[in-house]
Design a protein around this motif. Structure first.
Motif, PDB file in Angstrom:
ATOM      1  N   PRO A  88      90.080  97.261  46.496  1.00 31.83           N
ATOM      2  CA  PRO A  88      89.905  97.965  47.564  1.00 31.83           C
ATOM      3  C   PRO A  88      91.366  98.239  48.378  1.00 31.83           C
ATOM      4  O   PRO A  88      92.207  97.171  48.136  1.00 31.83           O
ATOM      5  N   TYR A  89      91.572  99.332  49.183  1.00 30.20           N
ATOM      6  CA  TYR A  89      92.693  99.262  49.954  1.00 30.20           C
ATOM      7  C   TYR A  89      92.568  98.149  51.106  1.00 30.20           C
ATOM      8  O   TYR A  89      93.213  97.725  51.587  1.00 30.20           O
ATOM      9  N   LYS A  90      91.134  98.024  51.655  1.00 25.09           N
ATOM     10  CA  LYS A  90      90.814  97.328  52.803  1.00 25.09           C
ATOM     11  C   LYS A  90      89.495  96.775  52.441  1.00 25.09           C
ATOM     12  O   LYS A  90      88.663  97.539  51.958  1.00 25.09           O
ATOM     13  N   LEU A  91      89.263  95.624  52.832  1.00 26.66           N
ATOM     14  CA  LEU A  91      87.946  95.023  52.804  1.00 26.66           C
ATOM     15  C   LEU A  91      87.341  94.747  54.468  1.00 26.66           C
ATOM     16  O   LEU A  91      88.032  93.953  55.119  1.00 26.66           O
ATOM     17  N   ASN A  92      86.214  95.159  54.513  1.00 24.29           N
ATOM     18  CA  ASN A  92      85.713  95.238  56.093  1.00 24.29           C
ATOM     19  C   ASN A  92      84.650  94.099  55.722  1.00 24.29           C
ATOM     20  O   ASN A  92      83.749  94.327  55.016  1.00 24.29           O
ATOM     21  N   VAL A  93      84.666  93.167  56.675  1.00 24.40           N
ATOM     22  CA  VAL A  93      83.648  92.394  56.711  1.00 24.40           C
ATOM     23  C   VAL A  93      83.048  92.169  57.938  1.00 24.40           C
ATOM     24  O   VAL A  93      83.985  92.120  58.920  1.00 24.40           O
ATOM     25  N   ALA A  94      81.815  92.132  58.463  1.00 27.80           N
ATOM     26  CA  ALA A  94      81.452  92.256  59.564  1.00 27.80           C
ATOM     27  C   ALA A  94      79.871  91.873  59.757  1.00 27.80           C
ATOM     28  O   ALA A  94      79.187  91.916  59.123  1.00 27.80           O
ATOM     29  N   ALA A  95      79.383  91.332  60.979  1.00 27.62           N
ATOM     30  CA  ALA A  95      78.250  90.744  61.315  1.00 27.62           C
ATOM     31  C   ALA A  95      77.858  91.310  62.671  1.00 27.62           C
ATOM     32  O   ALA A  95      78.328  90.834  63.478  1.00 27.62           O
ATOM     33  N   LEU A  96      77.057  92.729  62.364  1.00 26.52           N
ATOM     34  CA  LEU A  96      76.713  93.035  64.058  1.00 26.52           C
ATOM     35  C   LEU A  96      75.451  93.034  64.350  1.00 26.52           C
ATOM     36  O   LEU A  96      75.207  92.430  65.507  1.00 26.52           O
ATOM     37  N   GLY A  97      74.389  93.232  63.584  1.00 24.85           N
ATOM     38  CA  GLY A  97      73.032  92.953  63.996  1.00 24.85           C
ATOM     39  C   GLY A  97      72.546  93.693  65.261  1.00 24.85           C
ATOM     40  O   GLY A  97      71.309  93.339  65.843  1.00 24.85           O
ATOM     41  N   ASN A  98      73.070  95.035  65.559  1.00 26.20           N
ATOM     42  CA  ASN A  98      72.543  95.729  66.678  1.00 26.20           C
ATOM     43  C   ASN A  98      71.238  96.285  66.277  1.00 26.20           C
ATOM     44  O   ASN A  98      70.302  96.675  66.995  1.00 26.20           O
ATOM     45  N   VAL A  99      71.145  96.690  65.359  1.00 23.47           N
ATOM     46  CA  VAL A  99      70.020  97.502  64.443  1.00 23.47           C
ATOM     47  C   VAL A  99      68.992  96.437  63.968  1.00 23.47           C
ATOM     48  O   VAL A  99      67.786  96.536  63.983  1.00 23.47           O
ATOM     49  N   VAL A 100      69.584  95.648  62.988  1.00 26.25           N
ATOM     50  CA  VAL A 100      68.651  94.763  62.459  1.00 26.25           C
ATOM     51  C   VAL A 100      69.189  93.240  62.772  1.00 26.25           C
ATOM     52  O   VAL A 100      70.293  92.726  62.404  1.00 26.25           O
ATOM     53  N   GLU A 101      68.225  92.647  63.313  1.00 23.94           N
ATOM     54  CA  GLU A 101      68.521  91.407  63.990  1.00 23.94           C
ATOM     55  C   GLU A 101      68.852  90.361  63.311  1.00 23.94           C
ATOM     56  O   GLU A 101      69.557  89.378  63.368  1.00 23.94           O
ATOM     57  N   GLN A 102      68.174  90.128  62.082  1.00 27.96           N
ATOM     58  CA  GLN A 102      68.397  89.056  61.112  1.00 27.96           C
ATOM     59  C   GLN A 102      69.689  89.024  60.696  1.00 27.96           C
ATOM     60  O   GLN A 102      70.503  90.097  60.488  1.00 27.96           O
ATOM     61  N   LEU A 103      70.375  87.734  60.978  1.00 30.53           N
ATOM     62  CA  LEU A 103      71.899  87.540  60.513  1.00 30.53           C
ATOM     63  C   LEU A 103      71.969  88.066  59.016  1.00 30.53           C
ATOM     64  O   LEU A 103      71.444  87.622  58.115  1.00 30.53           O
ATOM     65  N   HIS A 104      73.010  88.941  58.806  1.00 29.58           N
ATOM     66  CA  HIS A 104      73.658  89.416  57.574  1.00 29.58           C
ATOM     67  C   HIS A 104      74.937  89.806  57.949  1.00 29.58           C
ATOM     68  O   HIS A 104      75.213  90.456  58.895  1.00 29.58           O
ATOM     69  N   ILE A 105      75.797  89.573  57.122  1.00 31.49           N
ATOM     70  CA  ILE A 105      77.078  90.068  56.873  1.00 31.49           C
ATOM     71  C   ILE A 105      77.466  90.878  55.906  1.00 31.49           C
ATOM     72  O   ILE A 105      77.247  90.818  54.625  1.00 31.49           O
ATOM     73  N   GLU A 161      80.576  81.291  50.924  1.00 27.10           N
ATOM     74  CA  GLU A 161      79.903  82.388  49.921  1.00 27.10           C
ATOM     75  C   GLU A 161      80.422  83.869  50.443  1.00 27.10           C
ATOM     76  O   GLU A 161      80.839  84.762  49.508  1.00 27.10           O
ATOM     77  N   SER A 162      80.951  83.713  51.480  1.00 27.32           N
ATOM     78  CA  SER A 162      81.527  85.058  51.746  1.00 27.32           C
ATOM     79  C   SER A 162      82.963  85.197  51.449  1.00 27.32           C
ATOM     80  O   SER A 162      83.483  86.201  50.755  1.00 27.32           O
ATOM     81  N   ARG A 163      83.887  84.050  51.274  1.00 23.39           N
ATOM     82  CA  ARG A 163      84.910  84.025  50.420  1.00 23.39           C
ATOM     83  C   ARG A 163      84.866  84.393  48.975  1.00 23.39           C
ATOM     84  O   ARG A 163      85.576  85.305  48.627  1.00 23.39           O
ATOM     85  N   GLN A 164      83.881  83.756  48.406  1.00 21.42           N
ATOM     86  CA  GLN A 164      83.707  84.112  46.964  1.00 21.42           C
ATOM     87  C   GLN A 164      83.233  85.397  46.947  1.00 21.42           C
ATOM     88  O   GLN A 164      83.945  86.158  46.021  1.00 21.42           O
ATOM     89  N   LEU A 165      82.521  85.913  47.710  1.00 20.15           N
ATOM     90  CA  LEU A 165      82.266  87.419  47.472  1.00 20.15           C
ATOM     91  C   LEU A 165      83.261  88.439  47.629  1.00 20.15           C
ATOM     92  O   LEU A 165      83.373  89.412  46.877  1.00 20.15           O
ATOM     93  N   GLN A 166      84.210  88.099  48.595  1.00 16.67           N
ATOM     94  CA  GLN A 166      85.428  88.780  48.940  1.00 16.67           C
ATOM     95  C   GLN A 166      86.325  88.904  47.760  1.00 16.67           C
ATOM     96  O   GLN A 166      86.914  90.048  47.318  1.00 16.67           O
ATOM     97  N   HIS A 167      86.518  87.743  46.990  1.00 12.90           N
ATOM     98  CA  HIS A 167      87.276  87.458  45.837  1.00 12.90           C
ATOM     99  C   HIS A 167      86.661  88.358  44.796  1.00 12.90           C
ATOM    100  O   HIS A 167      87.378  89.144  44.107  1.00 12.90           O
ATOM    101  N   LEU A 168      85.380  88.346  44.574  1.00  7.28           N
ATOM    102  CA  LEU A 168      84.859  89.141  43.728  1.00  7.28           C
ATOM    103  C   LEU A 168      84.962  90.877  43.949  1.00  7.28           C
ATOM    104  O   LEU A 168      85.136  91.636  43.040  1.00  7.28           O
ATOM    105  N   ILE A 169      84.812  91.167  45.154  1.00  5.91           N
ATOM    106  CA  ILE A 169      84.979  92.586  45.487  1.00  5.91           C
ATOM    107  C   ILE A 169      86.345  92.853  45.320  1.00  5.91           C
ATOM    108  O   ILE A 169      86.571  94.091  44.693  1.00  5.91           O
ATOM    109  N   ARG A 170      87.450  92.121  45.487  1.00  6.03           N
ATOM    110  CA  ARG A 170      88.854  92.421  45.389  1.00  6.03           C
ATOM    111  C   ARG A 170      89.035  92.373  43.665  1.00  6.03           C
ATOM    112  O   ARG A 170      89.478  93.471  43.552  1.00  6.03           O
ATOM    113  N   GLU A 171      88.488  91.521  43.085  1.00  4.80           N
ATOM    114  CA  GLU A 171      88.718  91.628  41.622  1.00  4.80           C
ATOM    115  C   GLU A 171      88.244  92.660  40.966  1.00  4.80           C
ATOM    116  O   GLU A 171      88.846  93.414  39.852  1.00  4.80           O
TER     117      GLU A 171
END
Length: 132
Positions: free
Chosen positions: A74-91, A60-70
């Motif tokens: 973008p010059y750069k696509l940032n993908v990150a899962a931090l969770g320091n403020v919102v603990e629920q897993l989100h990317i 699903e992440s790869r699918q979303l990245q392809h859609l964003i590129r299409e």
């Protein structure tokens, strides 16, 4: 039972519901900024998912990245899962450009949020065509 974190409910617009993840749009028109949230109760880190769920998250992440590129080229696509403020897993999936207002710094808290207008939002969702 899975429930979206209150911060994500407050700051985002749900635009699709894929087999594993909810697809959210951060309501900040300064950046094309999408978030995948696995619908798994209590998940804080990717390793909290089963192997099958981790594989589906990658798809699903790869699918979303392809859609964003299409759609956004973008010059750069940032993908990150931090969770320091919102603990629920989100990317986060953020389209970045050398001329965006925060470049080259991170977008988090860099500038006050500029919510999408209804027209911008409808256009983006139509353009993005987020079906699985």
């Amino acid at each position: 039972m899975f429930e979206l974190a209150k911060e994500l409910k407050r700051d985002c617009i749900e635009i699709a519901d894929w087999s594993l993840c909810k697809v959210l749009l951060m309501n900040d028109s300064q950046y094309p900024w999408f978030i995948l949230v696995p619908k798994v109760e209590g998940a804080r880190d990717i390793i909290d998912l089963t192997e099958q769920q981790q594989n589906q998250l990658q798809l699903e992440s790869r699918q979303l990245q392809h859609l964003i590129r299409e759609v956004f080229s973008p010059y750069k696509l940032n993908v990150a899962a931090l969770g320091n403020v919102v603990e629920q897993l989100h990317i986060h999936h953020i389209a970045r450009y050398q001329n965006d207002i925060a470049w080259p710094q991170p977008v988090w808290g860099a500038f006050p949020v500029k919510p999408y207008s209804n027209e911008q939002l409808l256009q983006l969702i139509e353009q993005f065509n987020l079906t699985e």
